[in-house]
Design an enzyme around this catalytic site. Structure first.
Site, PDB file in Angstrom:
ATOM      1  N   GLY A 149      13.209 -11.505  18.106  1.00  0.00           N
ATOM      2  CA  GLY A 149      13.941 -11.034  17.076  1.00  0.00           C
ATOM      3  C   GLY A 149      15.187 -11.874  16.916  1.00  0.00           C
ATOM      4  N   GLU A 154      13.024  -3.293  29.079  1.00  0.00           N
ATOM      5  CA  GLU A 154      11.772  -2.680  28.403  1.00  0.00           C
ATOM      6  C   GLU A 154      10.584  -3.222  29.394  1.00  0.00           C
ATOM      7  OE1 GLU A 154      10.361  -3.939  24.486  1.00  0.00           O
ATOM      8  OE2 GLU A 154      10.128  -1.937  24.162  1.00  0.00           O
ATOM      9  N   CYS A 208       7.484   1.360  21.029  1.00  0.00           N
ATOM     10  CA  CYS A 208       8.707   0.882  21.315  1.00  0.00           C
ATOM     11  C   CYS A 208       9.742   1.924  21.518  1.00  0.00           C
ATOM     12  CB  CYS A 208       9.045  -0.041  20.125  1.00  0.00           C
ATOM     13  SG  CYS A 208       8.603   0.897  18.423  1.00  0.00           S
ATOM     14  N   LYS A 253       1.569 -12.048   9.086  1.00  0.00           N
ATOM     15  CA  LYS A 253       1.103 -12.742  10.314  1.00  0.00           C
ATOM     16  C   LYS A 253       0.792 -11.729  11.338  1.00  0.00           C
ATOM     17  CE  LYS A 253       2.665 -14.401  13.770  1.00  0.00           C
ATOM     18  NZ  LYS A 253       1.491 -13.821  14.865  1.00  0.00           N
ATOM     19  N   GLU A 258      12.731  -5.130  13.724  1.00  0.00           N
ATOM     20  CA  GLU A 258      12.407  -3.628  14.580  1.00  0.00           C
ATOM     21  C   GLU A 258      12.045  -4.110  16.212  1.00  0.00           C
ATOM     22  OE1 GLU A 258      12.934  -0.959  13.366  1.00  0.00           O
ATOM     23  OE2 GLU A 258      12.533  -0.931  11.071  1.00  0.00           O
ATOM     24  N   GLY A 276       8.706  -6.739  16.730  1.00  0.00           N
ATOM     25  CA  GLY A 276       8.413  -7.250  17.933  1.00  0.00           C
ATOM     26  C   GLY A 276       9.385  -7.292  19.000  1.00  0.00           C
ATOM     27  N   SER A 277       9.389  -8.173  19.986  1.00  0.00           N
ATOM     28  CA  SER A 277      10.209  -8.105  21.010  1.00  0.00           C
ATOM     29  C   SER A 277      11.705  -8.555  20.504  1.00  0.00           C
ATOM     30  CB  SER A 277       9.869  -9.066  22.210  1.00  0.00           C
ATOM     31  OG  SER A 277       9.563 -10.304  21.535  1.00  0.00           O
ATOM     32  N   THR A 278      12.550  -8.082  21.413  1.00  0.00           N
ATOM     33  CA  THR A 278      14.094  -8.458  20.984  1.00  0.00           C
ATOM     34  C   THR A 278      14.221  -9.966  21.167  1.00  0.00           C
ATOM     35  OG1 THR A 278      14.901  -6.422  21.946  1.00  0.00           O
ATOM     36  CG2 THR A 278      16.455  -8.057  21.871  1.00  0.00           C
TER      37      THR A 278
HETATM   38  P1  NAD Z   1       6.424 -10.601  20.594  1.00  0.00           P
HETATM   39  O1  NAD Z   1       7.629 -10.598  20.011  1.00  0.00           O
HETATM   40  O2  NAD Z   1       6.003 -11.542  21.645  1.00  0.00           O
HETATM   41  O3  NAD Z   1       5.574 -10.709  19.257  1.00  0.00           O
HETATM   42  C1  NAD Z   1       5.430  -9.753  18.219  1.00  0.00           C
HETATM   43  C2  NAD Z   1       4.980 -10.815  17.027  1.00  0.00           C
HETATM   44  O4  NAD Z   1       5.960 -12.031  16.634  1.00  0.00           O
HETATM   45  C3  NAD Z   1       3.737 -11.354  17.187  1.00  0.00           C
HETATM   46  O5  NAD Z   1       2.874 -11.437  16.091  1.00  0.00           O
HETATM   47  C4  NAD Z   1       4.162 -12.977  17.640  1.00  0.00           C
HETATM   48  O6  NAD Z   1       2.956 -13.841  17.304  1.00  0.00           O
HETATM   49  C5  NAD Z   1       5.317 -13.101  17.000  1.00  0.00           C
HETATM   50  N1  NAD Z   1       6.298 -14.058  17.574  1.00  0.00           N
HETATM   51  C6  NAD Z   1       6.508 -14.217  18.449  1.00  0.00           C
HETATM   52  N2  NAD Z   1       7.631 -14.867  18.868  1.00  0.00           N
HETATM   53  C7  NAD Z   1       8.015 -15.236  17.392  1.00  0.00           C
HETATM   54  C8  NAD Z   1       8.874 -16.330  16.783  1.00  0.00           C
HETATM   55  N3  NAD Z   1       9.858 -16.875  17.495  1.00  0.00           N
HETATM   56  N4  NAD Z   1       8.896 -16.584  15.496  1.00  0.00           N
HETATM   57  C9  NAD Z   1       8.136 -15.776  14.830  1.00  0.00           C
HETATM   58  N5  NAD Z   1       7.155 -14.992  15.234  1.00  0.00           N
HETATM   59  C10 NAD Z   1       7.047 -14.926  16.379  1.00  0.00           C
HETATM   60  O7  NAD Z   1       6.309  -8.994  20.915  1.00  0.00           O
HETATM   61  P2  NAD Z   1       4.985  -8.562  21.433  1.00  0.00           P
HETATM   62  O8  NAD Z   1       4.924  -8.560  22.914  1.00  0.00           O
HETATM   63  O9  NAD Z   1       3.550  -8.860  20.909  1.00  0.00           O
HETATM   64  O10 NAD Z   1       5.297  -6.878  20.864  1.00  0.00           O
HETATM   65  C11 NAD Z   1       5.796  -5.840  21.749  1.00  0.00           C
HETATM   66  C12 NAD Z   1       7.076  -5.716  21.469  1.00  0.00           C
HETATM   67  O11 NAD Z   1       7.426  -5.290  20.104  1.00  0.00           O
HETATM   68  C13 NAD Z   1       7.910  -4.883  22.353  1.00  0.00           C
HETATM   69  O12 NAD Z   1       9.116  -5.281  22.855  1.00  0.00           O
HETATM   70  C14 NAD Z   1       8.318  -3.586  21.621  1.00  0.00           C
HETATM   71  O13 NAD Z   1       9.338  -2.770  21.848  1.00  0.00           O
HETATM   72  C15 NAD Z   1       8.401  -4.312  20.047  1.00  0.00           C
HETATM   73  N6  NAD Z   1       8.207  -3.135  19.102  1.00  0.00           N
HETATM   74  C16 NAD Z   1       9.186  -2.492  18.423  1.00  0.00           C
HETATM   75  C17 NAD Z   1       8.860  -1.741  17.384  1.00  0.00           C
HETATM   76  C18 NAD Z   1       9.805  -1.220  16.497  1.00  0.00           C
HETATM   77  O14 NAD Z   1       9.465  -0.602  15.430  1.00  0.00           O
HETATM   78  N7  NAD Z   1      11.181  -1.231  16.864  1.00  0.00           N
HETATM   79  C19 NAD Z   1       7.393  -1.287  17.248  1.00  0.00           C
HETATM   80  C20 NAD Z   1       6.499  -1.711  18.056  1.00  0.00           C
HETATM   81  C21 NAD Z   1       6.795  -2.819  19.038  1.00  0.00           C
END
Ligand code: NAD
Length: 485
Positions: free
Chosen positions: A240, A392, A293, A183, A257, A235-237
């Site tokens: 996660g 962040e 990140c 996704k 991650e 994605g975001s904490t």
């Molecule tokens: P986000 O968490 O809002 O979204 C990430 C993905 O998850 C998107 O595809 C979103 O549609 C999906 N998503 C959101 N909430 C969800 C849920 N409850 N259940 C299932 N899927 C869900 O994050 P973002 O704003 O798109 O991305 C930026 C974040 O990602 C930053 O916090 C960044 O630090 C983190 N990031 C981490 C790494 C790593 O490897 N640690 C790498 C890149 C980005």
């Protein structure tokens, strides 16, 4: 890329073919640099996720299929996928750059090149890894330990490095023999189209890779789907945590991650000549407009050289060329979305409000009247307890924090909820190594930061659970079975 060359898909890639979506809902994608709509794809609904998971399950259960192939046969297919992705590298980089504002020079290196390297790495690993081994049973007989593919993987990627972070998941999953439903993030769904073309051209069997474009609800639906055996998320904490709760309840394996707020520790012997370290410093602090990140966005500077360090970062930020992401000269492109720019600007206002001293940037570039741009920004005199040092921001905003001695630098570096990246800047590599060992983090660099496909990547504390990349990541997608005989 302009609206004349907009990318429109009418179908979803499920079960090895483009199929009609279950509804007329669509995702429009805007260029971060121009704010214009540059493409649109169908938005997957629950019924589409059901179809994708069913296709992945069918492919996984095929007695002559992917999961049963010799690993070397899967490796050959992965090498073909890498070749096909490489052939489409320029196209993929251009689409990613137009969508999320990643400077094209970076997209060509990372989004075009890194997934190819990751896929080739796991192809090679599939050829050499041990999938089955036997040893004497301690109480008599023999035990055979098999590393079987774990099943259907639900993979969720963010928008900042959409192809790279998807490859961190699909490459080891496929090498292990799993099938996958990916996704992508709604901000970056268009690069899935050349990716699917590569998958088809490589002859990856039907149902092994399926794509469901959608937002958080459809992501949550995929995570909790009864047909999914393992979840891999970047994605975001906050997201996660929610995913971890679901997977905990379901006893479903998950790797996470998440975010970061890493330290760039400048030791008192660091060589700060930008003509020598500028490129490495950029990769460790401002890469991808700050939307990376692992960046060291807390710059820890020794009091003995504090003014000098602040001056270097001020000059560095002011030297970066801000512009359209597709311009090869651009070093800092726009934020990926209006929401993201609002968030970054909110933090800049908060930094000033909390008493930090703005020394560079802080606003929108005067010469760019469209696109979600923010100037590279540096705050000095930041206290590590302030919001801009603890939360962040995910934009081109650095906080320079003073410290007394090395022990204090280590303490401040570790005084964070996160633990993903970090760097140490020093002219004595051994000294830097000594400091790096004391930082609670999943990854850290000395005088540079560069993710290595062959080594584990991931975080501790609020930065996540588990590791991607490296040989061990194959195990994220395997279920170990002991057969006593
Ligand atoms: P986000 O968490 O809002 O979204 C990430 C993905 O998850 C998107 O595809 C979103 O549609 C999906 N998503 C959101 N909430 C969800 C849920 N409850 N259940 C299932 N899927 C869900 O994050 P973002 O704003 O798109 O991305 C930026 C974040 O990602 C930053 O916090 C960044 O630090 C983190 N990031 C981490 C790494 C790593 O490897 N640690 C790498 C890149 C980005």
């Amino acid at each position: 890329m302009d609206t004349d060359t907009a990318i429109h898909a009418e179908s979803l890639f499920i079960g090895g073919e483009w199929v009609p979506p279950s509804s007329s809902a669509r995702i429009d994608v805007r260029s971060a640099s121009t704010e214009q709509v540059i493409g649109s794809v169908p938005e997957a609904q629950e019924a589409d996720v059901d179809a994708a998971v069913t296709a992945a399950r069918r492919a996984f259960a095929d007695p002559d299929g992917w999961s049963q192939w010799e690993p070397s046969r899967r490796a050959d297919a992965l090498d073909r996928l890498a070749d096909e992705l490489e052939a489409r590298g320029d196209e993929i980089a251009t689409i990613v750059s137009a969508q999320n504002g990643m400077p094209i020079s970076i997209a060509l290196q990372l989004e075009a090149g890194f997934p190819v390297a990751v896929v080739r790495y796991y192809a090679a690993l599939a050829r050499t890894a041990t999938f089955e081994e036997s040893h004497p049973h301690l109480i008599g007989g023999t035990t055979t330990v098999r590393r079987e593919p774990i099943g259907v993987v639900g993979a969720i990627a963010p928008w900042n490095f959409p192809q790279t972070l998807a490859a961190f998941k699909h490459a080891p999953a496929l090498a292990a023999g799993c099938t996958i439903v990916i996704k992508p993030s709604p901000e970056t769904v268009l690069d899935s189209i050349p990716f699917v073309e590569a998958v088809m051209a490589a002859g990856i069997p039907a149902g092994v890779i399926n794509i469901v474009p959608g937002g958080r609800e459809i992501g949550a639906y995929l995570v909790s789907h009864p047909g999914v055996d393992k979840v891999a998320f970047t994605g975001s904490t906050a997201a996660g945590r929610s995913i971890a709760e679901t997977c905990g309840r379901l006893l479903r394996p998950v790797t996470l991650e998440l975010g970061g707020k890493s330290a760039a520790i400048v030791l008192d012997d660091a060589d700060l000549d930008l003509s020598k370290i500028g490129e490495d410093l950029f990769g460790a602090t401002f890469l991808n407009n700050g939307q990376t990140c692992f960046l060291g966005t807390r710059v820890l500077a020794p009091r003995s050289r504090y003014d000098e360090v602040v001056g270097v970062f001020e000059a560095f930020a002011n030297s970066l060329s801000v512009g359209d992401a597709l311009d090869p000269a651009t070093q800092i492109g726009p934020m990926a979305s209006e929401r993201q720019r609002d968030r970054v600007e909110g933090y800049i206002a908060k930094g000033s409000g909390d008493g930090a001293r703005l020394v560079a940037g802080g606003g929108r570039p005067a010469d760019l009247d469209r696109g979600w741009f923010v100037q590279p920004t540096v705050f000095a005199d930041v206290d590590n307890n302030q919001a801009i040092a603890q939360e962040e921001i995910f934009g081109p905003v650095l906080s320079v924090i003073p410290y007394g001695d090395e022990a204090e630098a280590v303490r401040i570096a570790n005084d964070t909820d996160f633990g993903l990246g970090g760097t140490v800047w020093t002219s004595d590599e051994e000294r830097g190594y000594g400091v790096a060992k004391q930082i609670r983090t999943g990854t850290i660099g000395i005088n540079r930061y560069m993710v290595d496909p062959g080594s584990p990547f991931g975080g501790v504390k609020d930065s996540g659970i588990g590791r991607e990349l490296g040989p061990d990541a194959l195990r994220n997608f395997q279920s170990v079975k002991s057969i006593y005989r």
